[in-house]
Design an enzyme around this catalytic site. Structure first.
Site, PDB file in Angstrom:
ATOM      1  N   CYS A 160       0.617  -1.276   0.597  1.00 18.16           N
ATOM      2  CA  CYS A 160       0.124   0.067  -0.152  1.00 18.16           C
ATOM      3  C   CYS A 160       0.925   1.436  -0.079  1.00 18.16           C
ATOM      4  CB  CYS A 160      -1.610  -0.341   1.270  1.00 18.16           C
ATOM      5  SG  CYS A 160      -1.845  -1.379   1.062  1.00 18.16           S
ATOM      6  N   ARG A 180      -0.727   3.954  -2.288  1.00 20.98           N
ATOM      7  CA  ARG A 180      -1.476   3.791  -3.456  1.00 20.98           C
ATOM      8  C   ARG A 180      -3.181   3.615  -2.746  1.00 20.98           C
ATOM      9  NH1 ARG A 180      -3.341  -1.271  -3.594  1.00 20.98           N
ATOM     10  NH2 ARG A 180      -2.702  -2.908  -2.126  1.00 20.98           N
ATOM     11  N   ASP A 183      -6.769   3.343   3.755  1.00 21.00           N
ATOM     12  CA  ASP A 183      -7.888   2.501   4.793  1.00 21.00           C
ATOM     13  C   ASP A 183      -8.265   3.681   5.833  1.00 21.00           C
ATOM     14  OD1 ASP A 183      -9.541   2.661   6.741  1.00 21.00           O
ATOM     15  OD2 ASP A 183      -9.276  -0.112   6.029  1.00 21.00           O
ATOM     16  N   ASN A 191       0.238   4.333   9.329  1.00 19.62           N
ATOM     17  CA  ASN A 191       0.924   4.733   7.847  1.00 19.62           C
ATOM     18  C   ASN A 191       2.125   6.011   8.520  1.00 19.62           C
ATOM     19  OD1 ASN A 191      -1.234   3.286   5.863  1.00 19.62           O
ATOM     20  ND2 ASN A 191       0.650   2.311   6.482  1.00 19.62           N
ATOM     21  N   HIS A 221     -10.314   6.048   1.325  1.00 21.56           N
ATOM     22  CA  HIS A 221     -11.575   5.508   0.987  1.00 21.56           C
ATOM     23  C   HIS A 221     -11.738   5.118   3.177  1.00 21.56           C
ATOM     24  CE1 HIS A 221      -8.026   2.040  -0.041  1.00 21.56           C
ATOM     25  NE2 HIS A 221      -9.475   1.614   1.583  1.00 21.56           N
TER      26      HIS A 221
END
Length: 283
Positions: A160, A180, A183, A191, A221
């Site tokens: 990710c 990319r 969540d 992150n 998202h």
């Protein structure tokens, strides 16, 4: 925290619903987000509107830097985030390249420390970046990427946060991290911490001063079963001051990170937070 809450509001107000084939769930989605974290004074960009298990986030990134490809190795350093993707993902369980229980395949650490060139030779991306930064070298290619299009079918999950670019300017170290898929209620907190921590720890072991981390995200998202908690609980909480990260001063080299460092070599001063929120995890 202000940047994070503004991004949450943007997704809720202007996001579009997208069907996610991997998880079978709908996501409220926006494209492109840019966040910046000034870590020059040691402030770690950790969420305060919910309790974040920040040591697990550090443990996960530490495992990537060590080249781990087994969920078992991550568990040993206090990180359980790979158990489900390694052992419960139906597509991965049926993948002929899976080596057995806990195998993650050729993602993250495998690429950062053991990229394969066309001749099949191993390329240690992180070692090369580290060697340059220790000498103050920035050839505009100080890049470590976890994304290898030729081996995407050999990983339990496509990376990710997939690429980290380091830049040196005036004796200061900068980091640009590309993601990319994000969540927002669940994974983003990890992150965000990892971006700030990676810049700070790489600065320490290369003798440079940490400056600003730039966190660039493509697909942001919120899963439909996360929306109510995000909107009606977390977003109604007031953010609190950011804490300061203390790094064990004995961590001086990449070899230290590879061998004896644990999440307990990092401490947060003044971490105030609201209660934890149990968001659904999509496998």
């Amino acid at each position: 925290m202000k940047q994070y809450l503004e991004l949450c509001r943007r997704v809720i107000d202007s996001g579009e619903w997208v069907e996610n084939s991997r998880t079978g769930k709908r996501c409220l989605t926006v494209i492109n987000a840019d966040l910046e974290y000034d870590v020059s004074e040691g402030l770690l960009p950790v969420l305060t509107t919910k309790k974040l298990f920040w040591k697990q986030a550090i443990a996960e990134m530490l495992g990537y830097l060590r080249g781990y490809t087994s969920a078992a190795d991550f568990r040993k350093i206090g990180c359980n985030t790979w158990n489900a993707n390694a052992n419960e993902n139906a597509e991965w369980l049926a993948n002929p390249f899976r080596k057995g229980p806990d195998d993650m395949g050729r993602c993250y650490g495998a690429q950062g420390r053991d990229w394969r060139n066309p001749e099949g030779e191993s390329v240690d991306q992180l070692q090369g970046v580290y060697n340059d930064l220790r000498q103050g070298i920035d050839n505009r290619c100080e890049i470590m990427t976890f994304m290898n299009p030729g081996e995407r079918d050999r990983a339990c999950l496509n990376s990710c946060m997939h690429t980290h670019t380091f830049s040196v300017l005036g004796g200061k170290l900068y980091l640009t991290s590309y993601q990319r898929s994000d969540d927002l209620p669940l994974g983003h907190g990890f992150n965000q911490v990892q971006v700030g921590w990676l810049l700070m720890v790489m600065a320490q072991i290369t003798g440079l001063r940490p400056a600003t981390a730039f966190h660039k995200i493509v697909n942001v998202h919120v899963y439909e079963d996360q929306l109510v908690l995000l909107r009606d609980v977390q977003m109604k909480r007031d953010p609190l001051p950011l804490p300061k990260l203390h790094i064990n001063p004995d961590i001086k080299t990449l070899r230290d990170l590879e061998t004896w460092v644990t999440p307990d070599d990092f401490a947060l001063e003044g971490y105030q937070h609201h209660p934890a929120i149990k968001y659904e995890f999509a496998v």
